[in-house]
Enzyme design. Structure first.
Site, short mmCIF file in Angstrom:
data_model
loop_
_atom_site.label_atom_id
_atom_site.label_comp_id
_atom_site.label_asym_id
_atom_site.label_seq_id
_atom_site.Cartn_x
_atom_site.Cartn_y
_atom_site.Cartn_z
N HIS A 157 0.82 -1.26 0.12
CA HIS A 157 -0.06 -0.14 0.03
C HIS A 157 0.85 1.22 0.07
O HIS A 157 0.76 2.20 -0.86
CB HIS A 157 -1.03 -0.08 1.24
CG HIS A 157 -1.84 1.19 1.49
ND1 HIS A 157 -1.46 2.29 2.17
CD2 HIS A 157 -2.88 1.62 0.69
CE1 HIS A 157 -2.19 3.28 2.36
NE2 HIS A 157 -3.06 2.72 1.41
N CYS A 180 -2.84 -1.90 -15.81
CA CYS A 180 -2.72 -0.75 -14.77
C CYS A 180 -2.16 -1.25 -13.57
O CYS A 180 -2.16 -0.61 -12.63
CB CYS A 180 -4.20 -0.42 -14.55
SG CYS A 180 -5.34 -1.30 -13.96
C1 PEP Z 1 -4.17 -4.73 -9.75
O1 PEP Z 1 -4.50 -5.43 -8.89
O2 PEP Z 1 -2.89 -4.92 -10.55
C2 PEP Z 1 -4.62 -3.22 -9.54
C3 PEP Z 1 -4.22 -2.27 -10.50
O3 PEP Z 1 -5.54 -2.91 -8.71
P1 PEP Z 1 -5.17 -2.60 -7.14
O4 PEP Z 1 -3.63 -2.77 -7.25
O5 PEP Z 1 -5.57 -1.57 -6.69
O6 PEP Z 1 -5.55 -3.94 -6.56
#
Ligand code: PEP
Ligand code: MG
Length: 886
Positions: free
Chosen positions: A456, A833
């Site tokens: 995080h 992403c």
């Molecule tokens: C992912 O899981 O790659 C993503 C972009 O979402 P998050 O990191 O918010 O879980």
């Protein structure tokens, strides 16, 4: 059948044989072709495969190697017109290691091999320089003893010190012939003392032992450690180069040096480097004597200087890259000993690329390919001054680049308060949670003792462009006592600390920083990258400021807006909590109605910042408990309220019971993503309504792409898509015209059934963070500080799968989903992403997987633009893996 070829003459090799001949061997061979045999001393290379065979056979030379070395030596002697051990004008050779990748200073080298009690006289006669002969002999005994027999360097150094003391002189160069003869005898005594053997007089025996010593140095402690840090496999082995010696220590018209074809720090077109008259190569690099600037060589030996400058130009245009060379001048005659592509900092890399194109040396494509895209970060953030001296108290994962200094604070609230008072602070926590985000904005930098690149803290810090070091596990952080213990010292709240998120370093010293340098060269490189690349580059951004920053850095849209971050702001959190606390749907809808206008405002801000560009908005993803207080803290609070019978007891108890009710053992695999949308459709309805209303409020219609997270089953997406379309219709906006609907692909099942899911999706965006977590079964918040370092040391993996995509495993899932998704729907838009969207190696993979764009945090956008261009250059003409016949 002919046996394997273990030995290659320089005239047989080329730069394309670096795996077999090592970098040095391949380059010396190439240089021999380019510059001619009279510029490069002759020699031969024993292959890396011979080293591998030697290691496998428990330190026995492979069959045939000894004979091949013997005949190569015979050829070398013929070519040189001199013989090893001769008492007239003997041949001397150097024996140097040379792995596939350079490992500076890690492997062993022996110079002046071939000297013995007879040939030293021969050298003295041939050169009419007795001092030189004895100086070379004592160096050889010293180096050979140290490298081949492990005699500690100090034993010899002490003897030199004594010799100088006895004669009352300061420099080695002041020792006369008699002193050097005595010293050589002393050295031979040291050799005998340590090995119980006489110093070997037979040159062939010397050569055999020296080759073994270089092979053995591959498995030496230093080299093993270096390889572990630099992701170089043990299995490569090193080559050994045996080369005729030329002498830089033959007097005032001799010397040695290193030269770069351009300034190695700035990339400016003037060659740079150092040299020393009357010295051998190791004197220049060892720092024993202070070398002189290469420009001064013109006054010393103008002709050799002119030749060197010409050679640097020739090598650069041949290799099409900046060169880093070593040379020796022997009595006025210039010899080139090695050349390689120069390692250089980002500023020099972009400067070289731009100049090389304008000089006509490289095409834009070739120039872009010479840049190490991953290092470009350094041009966008301040860093610790690389020339500064300071003690590092801890090292962690370099999670978000840039350096920051400030006072230690332990809570987000303290960070906010301190920033309000104008103080610079570093937020220090074992790990961070959604609650801490306000503190990220306020702090200059983030430091945690747990977590890795996809934790995080790392994600949020990168998203905001805040420097962060995470997983610095030497720090024991006690939040209650507000202290950090590290290696026996204790730091307190308010103490000053500095972090460098580019290197992962933590220090308590006031290190000077060097500022970011976005300059015209970098701008030019980025412009070319945009012309060349096929992949689009978007950004992950949740606020108008981040979006604007990313746009400034070249982002072509938002690839991921994580809407949960919008509910963390101070004015939102109580409303979000009220929604979660509500007893029934009606209560939830009431609370959501309060959030609706705020959420609409958020989207208007994003649409404004990204005017004319697509904006992918992901509906709520994290488990709801992330918006509630920490269970342990809350229990303690309730306990206290019970004892003190405070007024808020009842409210706290309700909060506790709700928090308990929704807490889960594995929240990352629990009620999150579209599962929330299925259980509480009213939440997604509010978000979609806010998007639609924001869209309608804009002067120019935006391009919203509504994204559903964590889809496993096609039915989930079908239901969610219906919900979006229903709300859209209610607002008078239409799917396909005013907005599109797609999904994250971030679970293995989704990859396997991507064709079914594609039925209901206008686009896929690969969430490679969750996909890595779920495909490998690696908790993304834990593994990087727990077992990944051990896995790297044990060579199970060579880097974290959260940093560079695990191509055969997770990457295969991406390829599969892209392929079958496109088969079902040829115009399906594909993006990524996850954090890998900003990693150059992963970007090359996504290019080949046939994706349309990558999305990454704002400050990685320039890196992604260059990496995408490099992928296009490398794979020009290749058909991507998702290609399907129309
Ligand atoms: C992912 O899981 O790659 C993503 C972009 O979402 P998050 O990191 O918010 O879980
Ligand atoms: Mg995810």
């Amino acid at each position: 059948m002919a046996g394997e070829q273990w030995v290659y003459d320089f005239s047989e090799g080329s730069k394309d044989m670096r795996e077999l001949l090592g970098g040095k061997g391949a380059n010396v061979a190439e240089m021999t072709r380019v510059l001619g045999a009279d510029r490069v001393p002759a020699g031969f290379t024993i292959t890396t495969e011979a080293c591998v065979a030697y290691m496998r056979a428990d330190k026995r030379e492979p069959e045939g190697m000894a004979e091949q070395v013997e005949s190569a030596l015979e050829r070398l002697q013929e070519q040189a017109g001199k013989r090893l051990g001769d008492d007239e004008d003997p041949l001397l050779v150097s024996v140097r290691s040379g792995a596939r990748e350079s490992m500076p200073g890690m492997l062993d080298t022996v110079l002046n091999l071939g000297l013995n009690d007879t040939s030293v006289q021969g050298i003295a006669r041939a050169t009419e320089n007795e001092r030189f002969a004895w100086d070379s002999y004592r160096r050889f005994v010293q180096m050979f003893g140290n490298v081949s027999r492990g005699i500690p360097g100090e034993a010899f150094e002490d003897a030199i010190k004594n010799a100088k003391g006895d004669r009352n002189v300061k420099d080695d160069t002041e020792l006369d012939v008699e002193a050097l003869k005595e010293l050589t005898d002393t050295f031979k005594g040291i050799y005998r003392e340590h090995t119980s053997e006489d110093f070997p007089q037979e040159p062939e025996e010397q050569l055999r032992l020296a080759i073994r010593a270089v092979f053995d140095s591959w498995m030496g402690k230093r080299a093993v450690e270096y390889r572990r840090l630099n992701h170089i496999p043990d299995s490569w082995g090193t080559a050994v180069n045996v080369q005729q010696m030329v002498f830089g220590n033959k007097g005032d018209t001799s010397g040695s040096g290193v030269a770069f074809s351009r300034d190695e720090v700035t990339g400016a077109p003037e060659p740079s480097g150092d040299f020393l008259p009357n010295a051998q190569g190791e004197d220049v690099v060892s720092g024993v004597r202070t070398p002189r600037d290469i420009a001064e060589m013109k006054d010393w030996l103008p002709e050799a200087h002119e030749q060197l400058m010409e050679i640097l130009r020739t090598l650069e245009s041949h290799y099409k890259d900046m060169q880093d060379t070593e040379f020796t001048v022997e009595e006025g005659q210039l010899y080139m000993l090695q050349t390689r592509n120069a390692k250089r900092p980002a500023q020099a890399a972009v400067r070289f690329a731009v100049d090389a194109v304008s000089e006509g040396l490289l095409t834009k494509e070739e120039a872009i390919a010479t840049i190490d895209a991953g290092r470009l970060d350094a041009l966008l953030h301040p860093t610790f001054d690389p020339t500064a001296d300071y003690d590092v108290i801890a090292k962690g994962v370099s999670a978000s680049p840039g350096a920051a200094k400030g006072e230690v604070v332990f809570t987000a609230q303290d960070a906010v308060d301190a920033a309000g008072e104008g103080r610079d602070v570093i937020l220090v926590r074992p790990f961070t949670e959604a609650d801490d985000v306000a503190g990220f904005h306020a702090a200059k930098g983030i430091l945690t003792s747990e977590g890795g690149k996809a934790s995080h803290a790392a994600l949020v810090a990168r998203g905001m462009g805040r420097p962060a070091v995470v997983g610095a596990d030497a720090l024991a952080i006690d939040l209650k006592a507000r202290t950090i213990s590290v290696n026996g010292t204790e730091l307190h709240e308010g103490d000053r600390i500095a972090i460098d998120g580019t290197t992962g370093q933590v220090t308590t010293e006031d290190v000077p920083l060097v500022e970011a340098q976005v300059n015209e060269h970098f701008e030019q490189v980025l412009e070319w990258a945009d012309e060349i690349r096929r992949l689009g580059v978007r950004t992950n951004a949740d606020t108008p400021d981040d979006a604007a920053k990313a746009r400034e850095l070249g982002a072509e849209g938002i690839g991921l807006c994580r809407t949960e971050h919008m509910f963390m702001a101070e004015d939102r959190q109580p409303k979000m909590r009220a929604m979660i606390m509500a007893a029934d749907e009606e209560g939830r809808r009431e609370a959501l109605a309060d959030l609706l206008p705020l959420q609409q405002e958020d989207f208007e801000g994003l649409f404004e910042a990204m005017k004319g560009l697509p904006v992918t908005i992901r509906l709520l993803d994290p488990p709801l408990h992330e918006f509630l207080p920490n269970l342990v803290d809350l229990s303690a609070q309730v306990e206290r309220a019970r004892i003190e019978c405070t007024d808020d007891l009842e409210q706290l108890e309700r909060l506790l019971s709700r928090t308990e009710a929704i807490s889960e053992e594995n929240p990352m695999l629990g009620t999150r993503g579209c599962r929330l949308g299925i259980l509480f459709p009213e939440i997604y309805e509010m978000q979609v309504q806010a998007i639609m209303r924001a869209a309608k409020a804009m002067d120019e219609p935006p391009h919203p792409e509504i994204m559903i997270p964590l889809v496993d089953y096609e039915q989930e997406l079908e239901i969610m898509r219906d919900l979006v379309v229903r709300v859209g219709d209610g607002e008078g906006l239409h799917e396909g015209e005013d907005y599109t609907v797609g999904t994250m692909i971030e679970l293995p099942r989704a990859c396997f059934v991507a064709d079914r899911i594609a039925e209901f999706a206008d686009f896929f965006s690969f969430g490679t963070n969750d996909l890595t977590q779920t495909a490998l079964g690696f908790s993304r918040d834990d593994v990087e500080s727990k077992f990944v370092p051990t896995y790297m040391r044990r060579r199970i993996i060579d880097r974290s799968p959260f940093e560079t995509i695990d191509k055969p495993g997770v990457g295969w899932l991406v390829r599969l989903a892209a392929w079958v998704g496109r088969e079902r729907k040829p115009d399906l838009k594909l993006g990524i992403c996850g954090e890998h969207g900003g990693d150059p190696d992963s970007i090359e993979f996504f290019h080949m997987a046939g994706l349309d764009y990558v999305s990454c945090s704002p400050f990685r956008v320039p890196i992604a633009r260059v990496a995408a261009a490099q992928a296009a250059v490398i794979h020009a003409g290749d058909r991507d893996w998702a290609y399907t016949q129309a």
